[in-house]
Scaffold this motif. Structure first.
Motif, short mmCIF file in Angstrom:
data_model
loop_
_atom_site.label_atom_id
_atom_site.label_comp_id
_atom_site.label_asym_id
_atom_site.label_seq_id
_atom_site.Cartn_x
_atom_site.Cartn_y
_atom_site.Cartn_z
N LEU A 68 15.09 -40.51 -15.38
CA LEU A 68 15.02 -41.74 -14.60
C LEU A 68 16.07 -42.75 -15.05
O LEU A 68 16.71 -43.40 -14.24
N THR A 69 16.23 -42.88 -16.35
CA THR A 69 17.26 -43.79 -16.87
C THR A 69 18.63 -43.33 -16.40
O THR A 69 19.45 -44.15 -15.99
N ALA A 70 18.88 -42.05 -16.44
CA ALA A 70 20.18 -41.53 -16.00
C ALA A 70 20.37 -41.71 -14.49
O ALA A 70 21.46 -42.04 -14.04
N TYR A 71 19.32 -41.52 -13.70
CA TYR A 71 19.40 -41.66 -12.25
C TYR A 71 19.63 -43.10 -11.80
O TYR A 71 20.19 -43.35 -10.74
N SER A 72 19.16 -44.05 -12.57
CA SER A 72 19.19 -45.45 -12.16
C SER A 72 20.61 -45.92 -11.87
O SER A 72 21.56 -45.58 -12.57
N LYS A 73 20.74 -46.74 -10.83
CA LYS A 73 22.02 -47.30 -10.45
C LYS A 73 22.25 -48.67 -11.10
O LYS A 73 23.05 -49.46 -10.62
N ALA A 74 21.55 -48.94 -12.19
CA ALA A 74 21.67 -50.21 -12.89
C ALA A 74 23.09 -50.39 -13.45
O ALA A 74 23.74 -49.42 -13.84
N LYS A 75 23.52 -51.63 -13.48
CA LYS A 75 24.87 -51.94 -13.97
C LYS A 75 24.94 -51.93 -15.49
O LYS A 75 25.99 -51.64 -16.05
N PHE A 76 23.84 -52.28 -16.16
CA PHE A 76 23.82 -52.34 -17.62
C PHE A 76 22.47 -51.82 -18.08
O PHE A 76 21.43 -52.28 -17.64
N LYS A 77 22.48 -50.83 -18.99
CA LYS A 77 21.25 -50.17 -19.44
C LYS A 77 21.02 -50.44 -20.92
O LYS A 77 21.92 -50.26 -21.73
N VAL A 78 19.79 -50.85 -21.23
CA VAL A 78 19.40 -51.19 -22.60
C VAL A 78 18.13 -50.42 -22.93
O VAL A 78 17.28 -50.21 -22.07
N SER A 79 18.00 -50.02 -24.18
CA SER A 79 16.77 -49.33 -24.60
C SER A 79 16.45 -49.65 -26.05
O SER A 79 17.27 -50.21 -26.77
N ARG A 135 23.99 -41.23 -25.14
CA ARG A 135 24.78 -41.26 -23.90
C ARG A 135 24.10 -42.01 -22.78
O ARG A 135 24.74 -42.40 -21.81
N LEU A 136 22.82 -42.23 -22.89
CA LEU A 136 22.05 -42.80 -21.79
C LEU A 136 22.26 -44.29 -21.54
O LEU A 136 22.25 -44.75 -20.42
N ASN A 137 22.43 -45.05 -22.60
CA ASN A 137 22.39 -46.50 -22.49
C ASN A 137 23.67 -47.17 -22.96
O ASN A 137 24.40 -46.62 -23.78
N ASP A 138 23.89 -48.38 -22.46
CA ASP A 138 25.04 -49.17 -22.88
C ASP A 138 24.76 -49.91 -24.18
O ASP A 138 25.66 -50.19 -24.95
N LEU A 139 23.50 -50.25 -24.41
CA LEU A 139 23.09 -50.97 -25.62
C LEU A 139 21.76 -50.42 -26.09
O LEU A 139 20.83 -50.26 -25.29
N ILE A 140 21.67 -50.13 -27.38
CA ILE A 140 20.41 -49.66 -27.97
C ILE A 140 20.01 -50.64 -29.05
O ILE A 140 20.76 -50.88 -29.99
N ILE A 141 18.83 -51.23 -28.88
CA ILE A 141 18.29 -52.17 -29.86
C ILE A 141 17.22 -51.41 -30.63
O ILE A 141 16.17 -51.09 -30.09
N GLU A 142 17.50 -51.13 -31.87
CA GLU A 142 16.61 -50.28 -32.66
C GLU A 142 15.42 -51.08 -33.18
O GLU A 142 15.46 -51.68 -34.24
N THR A 143 14.36 -51.07 -32.39
CA THR A 143 13.08 -51.65 -32.78
C THR A 143 11.99 -50.65 -32.44
O THR A 143 12.22 -49.69 -31.72
N LYS A 144 10.82 -50.91 -32.97
CA LYS A 144 9.68 -50.06 -32.65
C LYS A 144 9.04 -50.56 -31.36
O LYS A 144 9.23 -51.70 -30.95
N VAL A 145 8.27 -49.71 -30.72
CA VAL A 145 7.65 -50.04 -29.45
C VAL A 145 6.72 -51.25 -29.58
O VAL A 145 6.67 -52.09 -28.69
N ASN A 146 6.02 -51.35 -30.69
CA ASN A 146 5.07 -52.45 -30.87
C ASN A 146 5.73 -53.76 -31.33
O ASN A 146 5.04 -54.74 -31.59
#
Length: 173
Positions: free
Chosen positions: A124-135, A142-153
Motif C-alpha cells: 500500500l505504501t508503494a502503491y500510494s501516489k503521495a508526494k512525500f512518504k514518511v514512516s 526503499r519505501l519512504n522518503d523519510l524514516i523517523i526511528e521511533t517505536k509505535v507507542n
C-alpha cells in the motif's frame, strides 16, 4: 495452501516491480493533506492521528486514516475504514474500492505508521501516489522518503520529529 503461497509470491513480485519503477521527484510543495496507513494490531488509538492535523497546521478533515487488520473479523468491528488480506487479489490487485480511492489520492504527505513487516502494508505504501512518504522504523529503506526511528507507542516523539523535519524541508510553516 499451495495457491496461497503462489498468491503471496505474485504480490511480492508486484511489490518489487513497483519499487524498481519508482522515480524520485523533487517537487517543492507544502503539506495540505495527509494520508495515514497503520496496523490496527500495533495501534489501538486512531484518534491520535487526528491530533496530527493540528500540529501540522491543518484542518482535521485534511487527514485521512485507514487501518489494516490481519483478519476480516477484526476489520468489521474495529474501524470504519479498515482493510484486510482478502482486499488483495493476485499480483497485488486491490479489490476494495475505498482502499483504491485512498491509494489514488495524491496526498502531500503519507505516513506509514507500522513496524511489523507485513507485505500488504508495504504494498500500500508503494502503491500510494503521495508526494512525500514518511514512516517509523522499517526494514525496507526503499519505501519512504523519510524514516523517523521511533517505536509505535511513542507517537508524541514521532509527531514532534515529523514537524521538525517538515519545517527543515519547507513543507510546513
Amino acid at each position: 495452501m499451495i495457491l496461497k503461497g503462489f498468491k503471496e509470491k505474485s504480490i511480492k513480485n508486484k511489490f518489487n516491480t513497483i519499487l524498481k519503477a519508482q522515480s524520485v521527484t523533487n517537487k517543492n510543495h507544502t503539506v495540505k493533506n495527509v494520508g495515514v496507513i497503520f496496523n490496527i494490531e500495533e495501534v489501538d488509538d486512531f484518534e491520535m492521528f487526528k491530533s496530527l492535523a493540528d500540529s501540522l497546521g491543518l484542518l482535521p478533515n485534511a487527514v485521512q486514516v485507514i487501518a489494516y487488520a490481519n483478519n476480516e473479523k477484526d476489520a468489521a468491528f474495529s474501524w470504519n475504514t479498515c482493510f484486510h488480506s482478502k482486499d488483495f487479489g493476485w499480483h497485488g490487485k486491490i479489490t476494495n474500492v475505498e482502499l483504491e480511492t485512498f491509494l489514488n489520492t495524491e496526498f502531500d504527505l503519507l505516513i506509514s505508521y507500522y513496524c511489523e513487516d507485513i507485505l500488504r502494508l508495504k504494498l500500500l505504501t508503494a502503491y500510494s501516489k503521495a508526494k512525500f512518504k514518511v514512516s517509523i522504523f522499517q526494514l525496507d529503506k526503499r519505501l519512504n522518503d523519510l524514516i523517523i526511528e521511533t517505536k509505535v507507542n511513542e507517537f508524541d516523539d514521532f509527531k514532534s520529529e515529523l514537524v521538525k523535519y517538515l519545517k527543515v524541508f519547507n513543507k510546513i510553516q
